[in-house]
Design a protein around this motif. Structure first.
Motif, PDB file in Angstrom:
ATOM      1  N   SER A 232       0.861  -1.181   0.000  1.00 30.95           N
ATOM      2  CA  SER A 232       0.000   0.000   0.000  1.00 30.95           C
ATOM      3  C   SER A 232       0.901   1.237   0.000  1.00 30.95           C
ATOM      4  O   SER A 232       1.935   1.259   0.676  1.00 30.95           O
ATOM      5  CB  SER A 232      -0.861  -0.017   1.260  1.00 30.95           C
ATOM      6  OG  SER A 232      -1.521   1.209   1.376  1.00 30.95           O
ATOM      7  N   ASP A 234       0.445   3.935   1.485  1.00 35.22           N
ATOM      8  CA  ASP A 234       0.569   4.408   2.871  1.00 35.22           C
ATOM      9  C   ASP A 234      -0.511   3.723   3.700  1.00 35.22           C
ATOM     10  O   ASP A 234      -1.152   2.783   3.236  1.00 35.22           O
ATOM     11  CB  ASP A 234       0.446   5.944   2.933  1.00 35.22           C
ATOM     12  CG  ASP A 234      -0.850   6.425   2.303  1.00 35.22           C
ATOM     13  OD1 ASP A 234      -1.855   5.664   2.325  1.00 35.22           O
ATOM     14  OD2 ASP A 234      -0.874   7.551   1.768  1.00 35.22           O
ATOM     15  N   CYS A 235      -0.755   4.247   4.932  1.00 35.10           N
ATOM     16  CA  CYS A 235      -1.692   3.533   5.811  1.00 35.10           C
ATOM     17  C   CYS A 235      -3.121   4.085   5.703  1.00 35.10           C
ATOM     18  O   CYS A 235      -3.976   3.773   6.533  1.00 35.10           O
ATOM     19  CB  CYS A 235      -1.187   3.535   7.245  1.00 35.10           C
ATOM     20  SG  CYS A 235      -0.886   5.175   7.870  1.00 35.10           S
ATOM     21  N   GLU A 236      -3.392   4.910   4.714  1.00 35.58           N
ATOM     22  CA  GLU A 236      -4.773   5.367   4.504  1.00 35.58           C
ATOM     23  C   GLU A 236      -5.599   4.101   4.187  1.00 35.58           C
ATOM     24  O   GLU A 236      -5.242   3.339   3.270  1.00 35.58           O
ATOM     25  CB  GLU A 236      -4.778   6.362   3.344  1.00 35.58           C
ATOM     26  CG  GLU A 236      -5.969   7.308   3.340  1.00 35.58           C
ATOM     27  CD  GLU A 236      -7.240   6.672   2.804  1.00 35.58           C
ATOM     28  OE1 GLU A 236      -8.249   6.639   3.555  1.00 35.58           O
ATOM     29  OE2 GLU A 236      -7.219   6.196   1.671  1.00 35.58           O
ATOM     30  N   PRO A 237      -6.669   3.816   4.959  1.00 33.21           N
ATOM     31  CA  PRO A 237      -7.350   2.524   4.817  1.00 33.21           C
ATOM     32  C   PRO A 237      -7.801   2.184   3.390  1.00 33.21           C
ATOM     33  O   PRO A 237      -7.758   1.022   3.003  1.00 33.21           O
ATOM     34  CB  PRO A 237      -8.530   2.635   5.780  1.00 33.21           C
ATOM     35  CG  PRO A 237      -8.035   3.568   6.840  1.00 33.21           C
ATOM     36  CD  PRO A 237      -7.187   4.577   6.120  1.00 33.21           C
ATOM     37  N   ASN A 238      -8.194   3.180   2.610  1.00 33.39           N
ATOM     38  CA  ASN A 238      -8.592   2.846   1.233  1.00 33.39           C
ATOM     39  C   ASN A 238      -7.409   2.350   0.405  1.00 33.39           C
ATOM     40  O   ASN A 238      -7.571   1.523  -0.495  1.00 33.39           O
ATOM     41  CB  ASN A 238      -9.222   4.064   0.539  1.00 33.39           C
ATOM     42  CG  ASN A 238     -10.607   4.311   1.079  1.00 33.39           C
ATOM     43  OD1 ASN A 238     -11.461   3.430   1.044  1.00 33.39           O
ATOM     44  ND2 ASN A 238     -10.805   5.504   1.636  1.00 33.39           N
ATOM     45  N   ASN A 239      -6.239   2.859   0.722  1.00 25.06           N
ATOM     46  CA  ASN A 239      -5.042   2.390   0.015  1.00 25.06           C
ATOM     47  C   ASN A 239      -4.674   0.979   0.476  1.00 25.06           C
ATOM     48  O   ASN A 239      -4.215   0.153  -0.318  1.00 25.06           O
ATOM     49  CB  ASN A 239      -3.871   3.349   0.241  1.00 25.06           C
ATOM     50  CG  ASN A 239      -4.091   4.689  -0.451  1.00 25.06           C
ATOM     51  OD1 ASN A 239      -4.953   4.797  -1.334  1.00 25.06           O
ATOM     52  ND2 ASN A 239      -3.340   5.696  -0.053  1.00 25.06           N
ATOM     53  N   ARG A 307      -2.397   2.482  -4.798  1.00 26.25           N
ATOM     54  CA  ARG A 307      -3.272   3.375  -4.036  1.00 26.25           C
ATOM     55  C   ARG A 307      -4.708   3.004  -4.397  1.00 26.25           C
ATOM     56  O   ARG A 307      -4.937   2.137  -5.250  1.00 26.25           O
ATOM     57  CB  ARG A 307      -2.983   4.830  -4.373  1.00 26.25           C
ATOM     58  CG  ARG A 307      -3.236   5.133  -5.840  1.00 26.25           C
ATOM     59  CD  ARG A 307      -3.068   6.577  -6.207  1.00 26.25           C
ATOM     60  NE  ARG A 307      -4.079   7.415  -5.601  1.00 26.25           N
ATOM     61  CZ  ARG A 307      -5.353   7.521  -6.015  1.00 26.25           C
ATOM     62  NH1 ARG A 307      -5.768   6.818  -7.052  1.00 26.25           N
ATOM     63  NH2 ARG A 307      -6.192   8.325  -5.409  1.00 26.25           N
ATOM     64  N   PHE A 313     -11.817   7.204  -6.191  1.00 27.14           N
ATOM     65  CA  PHE A 313     -10.866   8.111  -5.527  1.00 27.14           C
ATOM     66  C   PHE A 313      -9.934   8.745  -6.553  1.00 27.14           C
ATOM     67  O   PHE A 313      -8.814   8.265  -6.759  1.00 27.14           O
ATOM     68  CB  PHE A 313     -10.036   7.338  -4.493  1.00 27.14           C
ATOM     69  CG  PHE A 313     -10.865   6.602  -3.496  1.00 27.14           C
ATOM     70  CD1 PHE A 313     -11.346   7.248  -2.356  1.00 27.14           C
ATOM     71  CD2 PHE A 313     -11.182   5.263  -3.695  1.00 27.14           C
ATOM     72  CE1 PHE A 313     -12.131   6.560  -1.435  1.00 27.14           C
ATOM     73  CE2 PHE A 313     -11.965   4.575  -2.770  1.00 27.14           C
ATOM     74  CZ  PHE A 313     -12.443   5.219  -1.641  1.00 27.14           C
ATOM     75  N   GLN A 316      -4.929  12.259  -6.161  1.00 29.82           N
ATOM     76  CA  GLN A 316      -4.545  13.484  -5.446  1.00 29.82           C
ATOM     77  C   GLN A 316      -3.368  14.112  -6.189  1.00 29.82           C
ATOM     78  O   GLN A 316      -2.578  13.398  -6.805  1.00 29.82           O
ATOM     79  CB  GLN A 316      -4.036  13.138  -4.041  1.00 29.82           C
ATOM     80  CG  GLN A 316      -4.974  12.324  -3.201  1.00 29.82           C
ATOM     81  CD  GLN A 316      -6.146  13.143  -2.746  1.00 29.82           C
ATOM     82  OE1 GLN A 316      -5.957  14.209  -2.156  1.00 29.82           O
ATOM     83  NE2 GLN A 316      -7.347  12.689  -3.043  1.00 29.82           N
ATOM     84  N   GLU A 319      -0.086  12.599  -5.509  1.00 28.55           N
ATOM     85  CA  GLU A 319       0.183  11.256  -6.014  1.00 28.55           C
ATOM     86  C   GLU A 319       0.433  11.226  -7.527  1.00 28.55           C
ATOM     87  O   GLU A 319       0.881  10.228  -8.070  1.00 28.55           O
ATOM     88  CB  GLU A 319      -1.014  10.338  -5.702  1.00 28.55           C
ATOM     89  CG  GLU A 319      -1.209  10.102  -4.220  1.00 28.55           C
ATOM     90  CD  GLU A 319      -2.631   9.640  -3.916  1.00 28.55           C
ATOM     91  OE1 GLU A 319      -2.855   9.174  -2.794  1.00 28.55           O
ATOM     92  OE2 GLU A 319      -3.512   9.753  -4.782  1.00 28.55           O
TER      93      GLU A 319
END
Ligand code: BG6
Length: 490
Positions: A232, A234-239, A307, A313, A316, A319
């Motif tokens: 992933s 990062d730790c963003e839950p959707n990722n 991501r 989504f 961003q 990204e």
């Protein structure tokens, strides 16, 4: 690192190197060999780097004794090679071409003379052209019996000489590049056809594994999968969810079928909704479940970072560069000319470059820790012994005036990966051996002869075969020492 001290590599660990028939043999039409799909595809203008092909390759067909002698001098414990189906059965089925079989028998005998364990791959991407012409190769169920017939010939002939067998090399790669990205033969861009062909290959794999267990009860067989752990961004839950999707779509889709005879549910449902799921007939799942590999071959070059999906989504700004960077450099993201209407990933995850990793000159991420992660994930999920059947660095090498190759970059790459493997072993992973890619330099399918992987330099380039002289590189002597100390040099 949480171990005070690393475990030693086990006694009898198979330190090896690998190759594939089309990439080294040459002799494409000698001694009764029929053409394969690669013999035909490489002749289509514009398909490969500077029109390179494997007609001569590094002429291993005629120089195998010299190559095996170099392996022996290096102290190699295992050598992984593939058999060209169309040498054994020039039109894919029917009469056996004894001269073709004899070539591999001589090679195997030569290896065994020096106590080098042969690791034989049945299929490394070169289906006979005759079967492609007759019934579209892997797209027809007729191929299941033809592949089994071919495999049984090899099992019968070599069952007392070869213990380790690989069924299919990187099914995930050759189906994607061949049926989706129009980059390899048979040069198709159609997701539905890719999933259909892939299912038929799964059935062929299962049937051949069952034949193997009937004919070679003391041997071990497994597929070699091109495994890249998915991270992933990062730790963003959707990722994180996207990485779960990525791992299932890119990896479990094949591995769960090999080991458990089951397709992962989430991906299957996604494919059904898009109308691209494979057609499963009565008896298919029973066949898949009846065939269990004895080990998993792992080809590791790099993993992937993702991501959240682009549909829910949108990207961003922060990204955007990582995505652009991925698209610019990843060689396997070969978009077909028109956007594919049914691109399943779009709903599941989006690929980005990993901001923590360097890349090779060909855009492949360099991630030694990834091999430890790979082995750990596979051990826990599948509970099978494993063999690293490929790992290596493609680089430009320079022949000095003294005719040496100072490939410290390759030594560093291999050393870093082998240390991580030793950590994985210390963690508790069961590993039979490690085959670096590759023994000699060879033809890189789409990148000609300039992208080199070998321990042994082959003096040729795209335009000129020269004398095809074999010159051991600095990495050859480094690996020799590594083997002498059973991996404790690193
Ligand atoms: C693996 C294949 O995907 O990667 C090999 O099994 C191949 O046959 C290797 O050569 C390196 O790929 P490339 O494209 O750099 O030659």
């Amino acid at each position: 690192m949480y171990h005070d001290k690393l475990d030693k590599f086990p006694e009898g660990f198979l330190w090896g190197a690998a190759s594939a028939a089309y990439q080294i043999e040459g002799g494409w039409d000698v001694d009764g060999k029929g053409p394969s799909i690669w013999d035909q595809f490489t002749k289509i203008p514009g398909k490969t780097f500077q029109g390179t092909n494997g007609d001569i390759a590094v002429d291993h067909y005629h120089r195998y004794k010299e190559d095996v002698r170099l392996m022996a001098e290096m102290g190699l414990k295992a050598y992984r090679f593939s058999v060209a189906w169309s040498r054994i059965l020039p039109s894919g089925k029917g009469e056996v071409n004894e001269k073709g079989l004899l070539f591999y028998e001589n090679l195997i005998d030569e290896l065994k003379r020096y106590d080098i364990e042969p690791v034989l791959t049945l299929y490394h991407w070169d289906i006979p052209q005759a079967l492609q012409d007759e019934y579209q190769g892997w797209e027809s169920r007729e191929v299941i019996d033809d592949f089994d017939h071919y495999a049984r010939i090899l099992f019968e002939r070599f069952k007392d000489k070869v213990k380790y067998w690989v069924s299919f090399n990187e099914q995930n790669v050759f189906t994607a590049l061949g049926y989706r990205w129009e980059a390899h033969p048979p040069n198709i861009a159609d997701v539905k056809r890719m999933f259909e062909a892939n299912h038929i290959i799964n059935l062929a794999n299962a049937k051949a594994i069952n034949s193997f267990h009937e004919l070679v009860p003391n041997g071990m067989i497994g597929p070699s999968f091109g495994y890249g752990p998915m991270y992933s961004l990062d730790c963003e839950p959707n990722n994180v969810l996207a990485a779960l999707n990525g791992e299932e779509f890119q990896n479990h889709w094949w591995l769960d079928v090999y080991v458990n005879g089951k397709y992962p549910k989430v991906t299957f449902k996604q494919l059904e909704k898009l109308g691209v799921a494979p057609s499963i007939k009565d008896g298919d799942l029973e066949l898949l479940q009846s065939a269990k590999p004895d080990f998993l071959g792992v080809n590791y070059y790099h993993g992937g970072t993702v991501r959240a999906n682009e549909i829910e989504f949108p990207l961003q700004e922060s990204e955007a560069d990582l995505e652009k960077d991925f698209q610019a450099t990843d060689p396997y993201l070969m978009q077909p000319k028109e956007e594919q209407a049914q691109s399943p990933e779009k709903r599941m995850f989006a690929n980005v470059s990993n901001p923590h990793l360097e890349k090779t000159k060909w855009g492949w991420e360099i991630d030694p820790i990834g091999i430890r992660i790979a082995l750990r994930r596979l051990q826990n999920r599948y509970h099978l012994p494993m063999m690293v059947t490929e790992n290596g660095l493609g680089a430009y090498d320079h022949l000095t005036e003294q005719r040496t190759i100072e490939d410290d970059y390759r030594i560093n790459y291999l050393k870093e990966h082998i240390v991580e493997i030793q950590k994985a072993l210390t963690d508790g992973v069961e590993l039979l051996g490690y085959c670096a890619w590759s023994f000699t330099d060879l033809l890189s399918w789409l990148n000609g002869y300039q992208k080199r992987y070998g321990f042994v330099y082959i003096d040729r380039d795209e335009q000129d075969e020269k004398e095809l002289e074999r010159i051991p590189k600095k990495s050859y002597y480094w690996y020799k020492k590594l083997i002498e100390t059973n991996g404790n040099l690193v």
